[in-house]
Design an enzyme around this catalytic site. Structure first.
Site, mmCIF file in Angstrom:
data_model
loop_
_atom_site.group_PDB
_atom_site.id
_atom_site.type_symbol
_atom_site.label_atom_id
_atom_site.label_comp_id
_atom_site.label_asym_id
_atom_site.label_seq_id
_atom_site.Cartn_x
_atom_site.Cartn_y
_atom_site.Cartn_z
ATOM 1 N N ARG A 100 34.955 -22.483 -87.486
ATOM 2 C CA ARG A 100 34.027 -21.496 -88.287
ATOM 3 C C ARG A 100 33.428 -20.522 -87.420
ATOM 4 O O ARG A 100 33.495 -19.350 -88.294
ATOM 5 C CB ARG A 100 32.875 -22.548 -88.719
ATOM 6 C CG ARG A 100 31.872 -21.712 -89.613
ATOM 7 C CD ARG A 100 30.666 -22.267 -90.046
ATOM 8 N NE ARG A 100 30.954 -23.333 -91.038
ATOM 9 C CZ ARG A 100 30.339 -24.597 -91.044
ATOM 10 N NH1 ARG A 100 29.503 -24.742 -90.125
ATOM 11 N NH2 ARG A 100 30.880 -25.392 -92.000
ATOM 12 N N THR A 120 26.490 -34.573 -88.026
ATOM 13 C CA THR A 120 26.511 -33.955 -86.500
ATOM 14 C C THR A 120 25.865 -34.751 -85.429
ATOM 15 O O THR A 120 25.789 -34.597 -84.563
ATOM 16 C CB THR A 120 25.697 -32.583 -86.637
ATOM 17 O OG1 THR A 120 24.652 -32.816 -87.357
ATOM 18 C CG2 THR A 120 26.309 -31.565 -87.357
ATOM 19 N N ASP A 170 27.647 -34.658 -97.015
ATOM 20 C CA ASP A 170 27.557 -34.061 -95.482
ATOM 21 C C ASP A 170 26.164 -34.400 -94.949
ATOM 22 O O ASP A 170 25.208 -34.694 -96.028
ATOM 23 C CB ASP A 170 27.659 -32.485 -95.810
ATOM 24 C CG ASP A 170 27.951 -31.410 -94.683
ATOM 25 O OD1 ASP A 170 28.154 -32.340 -93.602
ATOM 26 O OD2 ASP A 170 27.750 -30.449 -94.716
ATOM 27 N N LYS A 209 34.945 -30.869 -90.683
ATOM 28 C CA LYS A 209 34.767 -31.998 -91.305
ATOM 29 C C LYS A 209 35.063 -31.865 -92.766
ATOM 30 O O LYS A 209 35.562 -32.835 -93.415
ATOM 31 C CB LYS A 209 33.430 -32.609 -91.165
ATOM 32 C CG LYS A 209 33.206 -32.874 -89.314
ATOM 33 C CD LYS A 209 31.873 -33.461 -89.033
ATOM 34 C CE LYS A 209 30.739 -32.253 -89.193
ATOM 35 N NZ LYS A 209 30.645 -31.362 -88.535
ATOM 36 N N THR A 210 34.023 -30.976 -93.336
ATOM 37 C CA THR A 210 34.142 -30.936 -94.996
ATOM 38 C C THR A 210 35.800 -30.596 -95.207
ATOM 39 O O THR A 210 36.338 -30.959 -96.165
ATOM 40 C CB THR A 210 33.415 -29.641 -95.105
ATOM 41 O OG1 THR A 210 32.196 -29.747 -94.447
ATOM 42 C CG2 THR A 210 33.561 -29.477 -96.792
HETATM 43 P P1 ADP Z 1 32.092 -28.816 -90.811
HETATM 44 O O1 ADP Z 1 32.181 -29.412 -92.149
HETATM 45 O O2 ADP Z 1 32.490 -29.541 -89.809
HETATM 46 O O3 ADP Z 1 30.823 -28.104 -90.401
HETATM 47 P P2 ADP Z 1 34.147 -27.053 -92.058
HETATM 48 O O4 ADP Z 1 34.996 -27.959 -92.583
HETATM 49 O O5 ADP Z 1 33.245 -26.337 -93.040
HETATM 50 O O6 ADP Z 1 33.374 -27.578 -90.913
HETATM 51 O O7 ADP Z 1 34.967 -25.666 -91.315
HETATM 52 C C1 ADP Z 1 34.494 -24.643 -91.218
HETATM 53 C C2 ADP Z 1 35.521 -23.588 -91.405
HETATM 54 O O8 ADP Z 1 36.509 -23.626 -90.389
HETATM 55 C C3 ADP Z 1 36.346 -23.792 -92.729
HETATM 56 O O9 ADP Z 1 36.000 -22.848 -93.725
HETATM 57 C C4 ADP Z 1 37.663 -23.726 -92.408
HETATM 58 O O10 ADP Z 1 38.328 -22.598 -93.122
HETATM 59 C C5 ADP Z 1 37.800 -23.619 -90.828
HETATM 60 N N1 ADP Z 1 38.391 -24.713 -90.378
HETATM 61 C C6 ADP Z 1 37.893 -25.805 -89.640
HETATM 62 N N2 ADP Z 1 38.596 -26.694 -89.168
HETATM 63 C C7 ADP Z 1 39.954 -25.824 -89.308
HETATM 64 C C8 ADP Z 1 41.287 -26.201 -88.785
HETATM 65 N N3 ADP Z 1 41.590 -27.391 -88.226
HETATM 66 N N4 ADP Z 1 42.443 -25.436 -89.133
HETATM 67 C C9 ADP Z 1 42.039 -24.140 -89.505
HETATM 68 N N5 ADP Z 1 40.736 -24.026 -90.260
HETATM 69 C C10 ADP Z 1 39.780 -24.818 -89.927
#
Ligand code: ADP
Length: 338
Positions: A228, A169, A120, A75-76
């Site tokens: 992640r 979430t 977030d 998401k981030t």
């Molecule tokens: P969330 O915000 O949903 O908790 P993040 O955006 O922080 O998740 O993603 C976690 C990690 O996973 C990031 O550091 C990124 O490197 C990796 N990541 C997430 N989605 C992808 C994707 N679709 N392709 C490649 N790497 C991804």
């Protein structure tokens, strides 16, 4: 000590940060910066491509966007991609970091035209701050209350147009007035083995380490559908291969490193097993309320619900019933085969 696949240095933002710091962390380096590098979530990418293209052509900010889904699914990362695709500044904060209305006001008042503001855990905003966001999102206006009691008056500050990207979430915990103010809602899904294999290979190459196809696939299977987790595992296995091998990550390194970490063939760790075994051994397999499971396992309820349960539900090891959580026969057979 139980090691969780979710432990490790966190890349979940705390407080306000801006991207583009001179020394990006490893996690920042692994984040895709453009939509083309973002693996999976094809329907979301397609829709976002259209939205971003339209915004660019009209020379307007994109609509406010809400991303929902379990932690670590990207998401981030997507929020950051939106900003870089639109070539606008990106600012990150989170619901729990915004304690007072002044915290939000100072961020909002300094927004640049078109900027992407990412909040977030937006479901954790306190009520006052959430209400302050309504006119901000709808009319790009910040209403400040000056003074107190009968003499209090409101001053309205007009803001530049910008894009708010929220992540949660727990979409069900969002109030409907807040949810309705997002023009676009996306729900991120767990990734397939194929997509995770792709992400793992990409991460290995960014970390400048070679990985055999079979090793990448074995890691993908154990990544709980979550990029992640996949990235964390690549880093752990890379350490293992550096110390015990010649640096190339082979299938054997994956098997041995993950065994040492207590991560099994489905990617379940000691905490997942504790949750399942507690329900089986102490509550006859359930149904049992989540509060009771939290007390019996000494795992915080929010962690249980947001981090562990969604994956156990997804792989059919846990069921949610009106009377609580139940372990499935599939999970019992799997644990017995250990
Ligand atoms: P969330 O915000 O949903 O908790 P993040 O955006 O922080 O998740 O993603 C976690 C990690 O996973 C990031 O550091 C990124 O490197 C990796 N990541 C997430 N989605 C992808 C994707 N679709 N392709 C490649 N790497 C991804």
């Amino acid at each position: 000590m139980a090691i969780s696949t979710y432990d490790d240095e966190s890349d979940v933002p705390a407080g306000v940060e801006e991207s583009g710091s001179p020394t990006p962390s490893l996690d920042t380096a692994l984040r895709p910066r453009i939509l083309d590098d973002y693996v999976g979530q094809e329907a979301i990418k397609k829709s976002l491509t259209l939205t971003l293209q339209a915004a660019k052509q009209r020379d307007e900010p994109a609509e406010h966007i809400l991303f929902a889904g379990p932690p670590g699914l990207g998401k981030t990362t997507l929020a950051g991609i939106i900003a870089s695709e639109l070539q606008v500044p990106f600012r990150i904060t989170s619901g729990p970091a915004l304690e007072r209305s002044g915290d939000l006001a100072s961020i909002i008042a300094s927004l640049q035209p078109g900027e992407v503001l990412f909040i977030d855990e937006i479901h954790r905003l306190n009520r006052n701050i959430e209400e302050m966001l309504y006119p901000v999102m709808e009319d790009y206006a910040l209403d400040l209350v000056l003074g107190k009691g009968a003499g209090a008056r409101t001053m309205r500050i007009q803001l530049p147009r910008f894009t708010l990207v929220g992540a949660t979430t727990r979409p069900g915990s969002l109030s409907s007035p807040l949810r309705d103010r997002f023009g676009l809602h996306y729900h991120l899904e767990y990734y397939t083995e194929r997509e995770l294999t792709h992400i793992i290979t990409r991460t290995a190459s960014l970390l400048d380490v070679d990985i055999e196809d079979a090793a990448a696939h074995a890691l993908a299977i154990r990544s709980r559908g979550t990029p992640r987790v996949a990235n964390r595992l690549v880093k752990r296995v890379r350490d293992y291969a550096t110390v015990h091998g010649d640096g190339l990550i082979r299938l054997r390194d994956v098997q041995e490193a993950l065994h040492d970490l207590g991560i099994d063939d489905k990617g379940l760790d000691a905490i997942d097993r504790r949750i399942l075994k507690t329900i089986i051994e102490q509550f006859d397999g359930g149904p049992v309320g989540v509060e009771t499971i939290a007390a019996a396992t000494a795992i915080e309820r929010a962690t249980l619900e947001d981090v562990y349960e969604p994956y156990l539900l997804q792989i059919g090891f846990l069921q949610r019933t009106p009377r609580g959580r139940k372990v499935t026969d599939l999970a019992i057979a799997y644990l017995n085969s250990d």
